[in-house]
Design a protein around this motif. Structure first.
Motif, PDB file in Angstrom:
ATOM      1  N   ASP A   6       5.105  -8.223   0.170  1.00  0.00           N
ATOM      2  CA  ASP A   6       5.244  -6.793  -0.090  1.00  0.00           C
ATOM      3  C   ASP A   6       6.549  -6.515  -0.827  1.00  0.00           C
ATOM      4  O   ASP A   6       6.599  -5.685  -1.742  1.00  0.00           O
ATOM      5  CB  ASP A   6       5.201  -6.019   1.230  1.00  0.00           C
ATOM      6  CG  ASP A   6       5.335  -4.519   1.029  1.00  0.00           C
ATOM      7  OD1 ASP A   6       4.497  -3.941   0.321  1.00  0.00           O
ATOM      8  OD2 ASP A   6       6.293  -3.931   1.561  1.00  0.00           O
ATOM      9  N   THR A   7       7.611  -7.224  -0.434  1.00  0.00           N
ATOM     10  CA  THR A   7       8.902  -7.057  -1.112  1.00  0.00           C
ATOM     11  C   THR A   7       8.826  -7.543  -2.553  1.00  0.00           C
ATOM     12  O   THR A   7       9.354  -6.902  -3.466  1.00  0.00           O
ATOM     13  CB  THR A   7      10.013  -7.815  -0.354  1.00  0.00           C
ATOM     14  OG1 THR A   7      10.047  -7.374   1.003  1.00  0.00           O
ATOM     15  CG2 THR A   7      11.374  -7.573  -0.996  1.00  0.00           C
ATOM     16  N   ARG A  10       7.031  -4.862  -4.585  1.00  0.00           N
ATOM     17  CA  ARG A  10       7.879  -3.699  -4.871  1.00  0.00           C
ATOM     18  C   ARG A  10       8.948  -4.038  -5.915  1.00  0.00           C
ATOM     19  O   ARG A  10       9.267  -3.230  -6.781  1.00  0.00           O
ATOM     20  CB  ARG A  10       8.526  -3.183  -3.581  1.00  0.00           C
ATOM     21  CG  ARG A  10       7.538  -2.400  -2.704  1.00  0.00           C
ATOM     22  CD  ARG A  10       8.207  -1.740  -1.506  1.00  0.00           C
ATOM     23  NE  ARG A  10       8.447  -2.676  -0.432  1.00  0.00           N
ATOM     24  CZ  ARG A  10       9.638  -3.118  -0.070  1.00  0.00           C
ATOM     25  NH1 ARG A  10      10.722  -2.708  -0.707  1.00  0.00           N
ATOM     26  NH2 ARG A  10       9.775  -3.971   0.928  1.00  0.00           N
ATOM     27  N   GLN A  13       7.640  -4.046  -9.473  1.00  0.00           N
ATOM     28  CA  GLN A  13       7.577  -2.702 -10.049  1.00  0.00           C
ATOM     29  C   GLN A  13       8.958  -2.217 -10.491  1.00  0.00           C
ATOM     30  O   GLN A  13       9.109  -1.616 -11.555  1.00  0.00           O
ATOM     31  CB  GLN A  13       6.970  -1.746  -9.021  1.00  0.00           C
ATOM     32  CG  GLN A  13       5.519  -2.088  -8.690  1.00  0.00           C
ATOM     33  CD  GLN A  13       4.955  -1.278  -7.546  1.00  0.00           C
ATOM     34  OE1 GLN A  13       4.543  -0.141  -7.743  1.00  0.00           O
ATOM     35  NE2 GLN A  13       4.940  -1.841  -6.359  1.00  0.00           N
TER      36      GLN A  13
END
Length: 267
Positions: A6-7, A10, A13
């Motif tokens: 998930d990190t 992110r 992006q």
């Protein structure tokens, strides 16, 4: 549900936005979740290729299944970047526009083992609660079928066996269980260990930080840290969620695998 991935997502992006501004180009990211199903992930890759995306980045579910994705990407002329889980070398060599970004899978296990040795050598009297000269530990393995878990665990076992043989440090593995990279599963397993082993546990080694967080929550609930002499707990990844736990003394340390650098190199 995997905090590390998930990190990375992110950070992809964030870095893409930086690169857009720095290079005056437009970067569109489309992020999907394979949900631990190689079939689902293959279908997602098919959709990406049908839509004409320029590059495909894959945290592959089954590292032995990369050939299917590589062949599809090659047929479409679309470079494919694997990350976090490394496909087998033979598959990576199938096409020149196939790449892998990530650490050698066993390295984090080696570094975690060395952290344990440092703690033992500097705080042995404190850690060796029963005074037997042996560090009793439990190990939360990520997923028994996944490369990172297999290699990290194997690296720790190999180190500990070598150190026991040459007298550097003796260890005893009380148990090893699959924590599925998850905080909730890590907590559940640690709950059972607290009942079964209690104060016998002198160290808790975890294949990632997320499971370590669950283990620490369980240890707190069980009152293991109340007297200031709980077991040493180690994770892997260096995610922001554990920094405060380390500063507060609940977590002895972690190994930085840097999702930030991984994302930047992918972009």
């Amino acid at each position: 549900e995997d905090t590390f991935i998930d990190t990375v997502a992110r950070e992809l992006q964030r870095v893409a936005l930086e690169e857009e501004q720095a290079r005056n180009v437009k970067i569109n990211l489309y992020i999907t979740d394979g949900k631990e199903s190689q079939t689902t992930q293959n279908e997602q890759v098919d959709r990406f290729l049908e839509r004409g995306y320029d590059v495909i980045c894959v945290n592959i579910v089954d590292r032995t299944a990369a050939a299917v994705i590589i062949d599809k990407a090659q047929a479409a002329g679309v470079p494919v970047i694997f990350f976090n889980r490394e496909p087998v070398e033979e598959d990576l060599r199938r096409w020149q526009h196939t790449y892998y970004i990530g650490l050698p899978a066993g390295d984090a296990g080696v570094l975690q083992g060395e952290l344990v040795l440092d703690a033992w050598q500097s705080r042995r009297n404190e850690l060796d609660r029963n005074g037997d000269g042996v560090l009793q530990y439990v190990l939360l393995q990520g997923n028994v079928a996944q490369q990172n878990a297999i290699y990290r665990t194997a690296a720790i076992n190999e180190l500990f066996e070598g150190w026991a043989a040459d007298g550097t440090m003796k260890t005893e593995q009380l148990d090893i269980q699959d924590g599925n990279w998850s905080s909730d599963k890590g907590k559940d397993v640690m709950d059972a260990w607290n009942v079964k082993f209690g104060d016998e546990i002198e160290a808790v080694l975890c294949n990632n930080d997320t499971m370590a967080m669950g283990a620490i929550e369980s240890l707190k609930t069980a009152g293991a840290f109340d007297a200031g002499n709980g077991p040493i707990v180690y994770g892997i990844n260096g995610i922001p969620d554990v920094w405060e736990m380390i500063e507060d003394g609940y977590m002895a340390g972690t190994v930085l695998t840097s999702p930030y650098r991984e994302a930047k190199i992918i972009i």
